[in-house]
Design a protein around this motif. Sequence first.
Motif, PDB file in Angstrom:
ATOM      1  N   SER A   1      22.388  27.819  81.857  1.00 61.42           N
ATOM      2  CA  SER A   1      22.929  26.537  82.321  1.00 61.42           C
ATOM      3  C   SER A   1      24.450  26.592  82.440  1.00 61.42           C
ATOM      4  O   SER A   1      25.023  26.003  83.361  1.00 61.42           O
TER       5      SER A   1
ATOM      6  N   VAL B   1      26.187  29.339  83.198  1.00 66.37           N
ATOM      7  CA  VAL B   1      26.470  30.148  84.385  1.00 66.37           C
ATOM      8  C   VAL B   1      26.229  29.333  85.652  1.00 66.37           C
ATOM      9  O   VAL B   1      27.050  29.345  86.580  1.00 66.37           O
ATOM     10  N   TYR B   2      25.131  28.599  85.706  1.00 61.92           N
ATOM     11  CA  TYR B   2      24.846  27.773  86.886  1.00 61.92           C
ATOM     12  C   TYR B   2      25.895  26.681  87.061  1.00 61.92           C
ATOM     13  O   TYR B   2      26.334  26.409  88.174  1.00 61.92           O
TER      14      TYR B   2
ATOM     15  N   SER C   1      28.938  26.850  86.114  1.00 57.78           N
ATOM     16  CA  SER C   1      30.176  27.498  86.552  1.00 57.78           C
ATOM     17  C   SER C   1      30.151  27.782  88.048  1.00 57.78           C
ATOM     18  O   SER C   1      31.161  27.629  88.732  1.00 57.78           O
ATOM     19  N   PHE C   2      29.000  28.183  88.571  1.00 58.86           N
ATOM     20  CA  PHE C   2      28.906  28.438  90.005  1.00 58.86           C
ATOM     21  C   PHE C   2      29.006  27.156  90.813  1.00 58.86           C
ATOM     22  O   PHE C   2      29.662  27.113  91.853  1.00 58.86           O
ATOM     23  N   PHE C   3      28.362  26.099  90.347  1.00 59.12           N
ATOM     24  CA  PHE C   3      28.350  24.853  91.112  1.00 59.12           C
ATOM     25  C   PHE C   3      29.678  24.111  91.067  1.00 59.12           C
ATOM     26  O   PHE C   3      30.011  23.369  91.973  1.00 59.12           O
ATOM     27  N   THR C   4      30.439  24.290  90.001  1.00 57.76           N
ATOM     28  CA  THR C   4      31.717  23.573  89.875  1.00 57.76           C
ATOM     29  C   THR C   4      32.911  24.502  90.008  1.00 57.76           C
ATOM     30  O   THR C   4      34.018  24.137  89.608  1.00 57.76           O
ATOM     31  N   PHE C   5      32.685  25.671  90.576  1.00 60.91           N
ATOM     32  CA  PHE C   5      33.751  26.640  90.870  1.00 60.91           C
ATOM     33  C   PHE C   5      34.525  27.079  89.631  1.00 60.91           C
ATOM     34  O   PHE C   5      35.743  27.209  89.662  1.00 60.91           O
ATOM     35  N   GLY C   6      33.839  27.253  88.502  1.00 59.90           N
ATOM     36  CA  GLY C   6      34.452  27.847  87.325  1.00 59.90           C
ATOM     37  C   GLY C   6      35.132  26.902  86.356  1.00 59.90           C
ATOM     38  O   GLY C   6      35.734  27.350  85.389  1.00 59.90           O
TER      39      GLY C   6
END
Length: 72
Positions: A33, A35-36, A38-43
């Motif tokens: 969760s 990692v996901y 981080s990808f969806f909110t650009f880190g």
Amino acid sequence: MKRVTDFIETQSFGLCSALGQRWGFSTRSVRLSFVYASFFTFGSPIVLYFAGVFWMNIRHAMRQQRSTVWDL
């Protein structure tokens, strides 16, 4: 692959495993969760992760210094 994941888990900060144990989730689901997110909110959760690691290390250091309440 098992040796790589074991190495990463022993050398990492341990925030995801601590949160998983505290909230009753598996460590794997907490990591995924994160990692996901981080990808969806650009880190941007990386800042929260490092803040959590900092807070966890401060609490750990405080507990090592004082063994009882009376050791102020």
